[in-house]
Design an enzyme around this catalytic site. Structure first.
Site, PDB file in Angstrom:
ATOM      1  N   CYS A 296      40.135  24.461   6.331  1.00 60.52           N
ATOM      2  CA  CYS A 296      41.360  24.703   7.098  1.00 60.52           C
ATOM      3  C   CYS A 296      42.138  23.390   7.263  1.00 60.52           C
ATOM      4  O   CYS A 296      41.545  22.316   7.359  1.00 60.52           O
ATOM      5  CB  CYS A 296      41.004  25.226   8.483  1.00 60.52           C
ATOM      6  SG  CYS A 296      40.226  26.855   8.453  1.00 60.52           S
TER       7      CYS A 296
ATOM      8  N   CYS B 245      35.682  28.017  17.257  1.00 61.40           N
ATOM      9  CA  CYS B 245      36.798  28.340  16.362  1.00 61.40           C
ATOM     10  C   CYS B 245      36.274  28.915  15.041  1.00 61.40           C
ATOM     11  O   CYS B 245      36.762  29.940  14.548  1.00 61.40           O
ATOM     12  CB  CYS B 245      37.626  27.081  16.118  1.00 61.40           C
ATOM     13  SG  CYS B 245      39.177  27.383  15.267  1.00 61.40           S
ATOM     14  N   CYS B 246      35.249  28.259  14.464  1.00 62.55           N
ATOM     15  CA  CYS B 246      34.670  28.764  13.212  1.00 62.55           C
ATOM     16  C   CYS B 246      33.987  30.111  13.443  1.00 62.55           C
ATOM     17  O   CYS B 246      34.026  30.975  12.570  1.00 62.55           O
ATOM     18  CB  CYS B 246      33.645  27.779  12.649  1.00 62.55           C
ATOM     19  SG  CYS B 246      34.365  26.421  11.709  1.00 62.55           S
TER      20      CYS B 246
ATOM     21  N   CYS C 199      41.298  20.839  10.033  1.00 59.53           N
ATOM     22  CA  CYS C 199      39.979  20.179  10.009  1.00 59.53           C
ATOM     23  C   CYS C 199      39.697  19.516   8.674  1.00 59.53           C
ATOM     24  O   CYS C 199      38.531  19.334   8.314  1.00 59.53           O
ATOM     25  CB  CYS C 199      38.878  21.203  10.273  1.00 59.53           C
ATOM     26  SG  CYS C 199      39.111  22.111  11.778  1.00 59.53           S
TER      27      CYS C 199
ATOM     28  N   CYS D 288      30.668  24.837   8.562  1.00 56.69           N
ATOM     29  CA  CYS D 288      31.304  25.834   9.440  1.00 56.69           C
ATOM     30  C   CYS D 288      30.289  26.787  10.052  1.00 56.69           C
ATOM     31  O   CYS D 288      30.578  27.503  10.998  1.00 56.69           O
ATOM     32  CB  CYS D 288      32.366  26.620   8.682  1.00 56.69           C
ATOM     33  SG  CYS D 288      31.696  27.533   7.288  1.00 56.69           S
TER      34      CYS D 288
HETATM   35  S1  SF4 Z   1      37.476  25.017   9.877  1.00 57.06           S
HETATM   36 FE1  SF4 Z   1      38.586  24.291  11.698  1.00 57.06          FE
HETATM   37  S2  SF4 Z   1      40.439  25.577  11.953  1.00 57.06           S
HETATM   38 FE2  SF4 Z   1      39.036  26.565  10.435  1.00 57.06          FE
HETATM   39  S3  SF4 Z   1      37.931  28.022  11.654  1.00 57.06           S
HETATM   40 FE3  SF4 Z   1      36.656  26.162  11.607  1.00 57.06          FE
HETATM   41  S4  SF4 Z   1      37.272  24.877  13.384  1.00 57.06           S
HETATM   42 FE4  SF4 Z   1      38.804  26.545  13.096  1.00 57.06          FE
END
Ligand code: SF4
Length: 238
Positions: free
Chosen positions: A212, A131-132, A215, A234
């Protein structure tokens, strides 16, 4: 703001890669003796504006570095990684600082298809590293490739890993500059007060580090980040 709503950065408008090796030891020796504000002032003379990548997450400590750059003669754009998953309070805080400091913001947005996948598969739960990578590291990596030096507001007190950082470091093909690295946590809040800068609205609710919304929970220092996994960064600063 959703990444679908805004255009991605026009890569053709960016300059060519310009990373050159500098004498890191000599630079660190010189800059270590200076106060953070002086470092920023000298840095703006030592480097060409086009070579500098200034980014901000508009988190709890961001106003400090943004203010130091905003009082320089030459104003740099501020890149913001807009994952589309930030708290509404973060977007509001960003607008507040834009208006107070006269910032020019450039949003860095993920690939729309990747972003949709992250959203539909709830990747922050099942694969936060991916996701990151989709929402932060890949879009920001494009910018790192075309700049010589990246300015970041990391500070020693934030994590054990950050305690070993130096003012200048080479990382992943780009020079990193950490002008506020050795500033103490209490000094951050005093600086904001001294310059009448607002705090992130979530800090007073117990959020000491803010990323985010999927998270981030309340917590001291960075303990509220990625509570659902062993992740602590991240990946941007690794
Ligand atoms: S902080 Fe969380 S929601 Fe944001 S990009 Fe990374 S995993 Fe995804």
């Amino acid at each position: 703001m959703s990444p679908d709503d805004q255009p991605a950065i026009d890569q053709s408008s960016l300059s060519a890669p310009q990373f050159q090796t500098v004498d890191m030891d000599e630079m660190n020796r010189r800059y270590e003796k200076m106060a953070p504000e002086k470092r920023v002032e000298i840095f703006m003379k030592d480097f060409e504006a086009d070579d500098i990548l200034l980014s901000s997450s508009f988190g709890t400590t961001s106003a400090l570095l943004l203010h130091m750059f905003s009082v320089q003669e030459f104003r740099l754009p501020v890149y913001f990684i807009d994952t589309g998953f930030h708290f509404r309070e973060t977007y509001n805080y960003r607008e507040q600082l834009v208006s107070l400091l006269g910032l020019e913001i450039r949003d860095v947005v993920p690939d729309a298809e990747g972003h949709r996948r992250a959203e539909s598969e709830h990747l922050w739960w099942f694969n936060p590293d991916l996701c990151c990578r989709i929402n932060k590291n890949e879009p920001f990596g494009e910018l790192k490739r075309v700049h010589r030096v990246w300015v970041s507001g990391l500070m020693h007190w934030q994590t054990p890993r950050r305690q070993s950082l130096k003012i200048f470091e080479e990382s992943d093909g780009i020079l990193k500059f950490h002008p506020v690295l050795d500033i103490q946590e209490e000094e951050v809040w005093k600086y904001l007060e001294r310059h009448n800068l607002p705090q992130h609205p979530l800090r007073s609710q117990g959020y000491e580090s803010i990323g985010c919304r999927h998270c981030t929970i309340r917590g001291e220092k960075r303990s509220g980040r990625w509570p659902q996994s062993v992740k602590t960064e991240c990946g941007l600063h690794l």
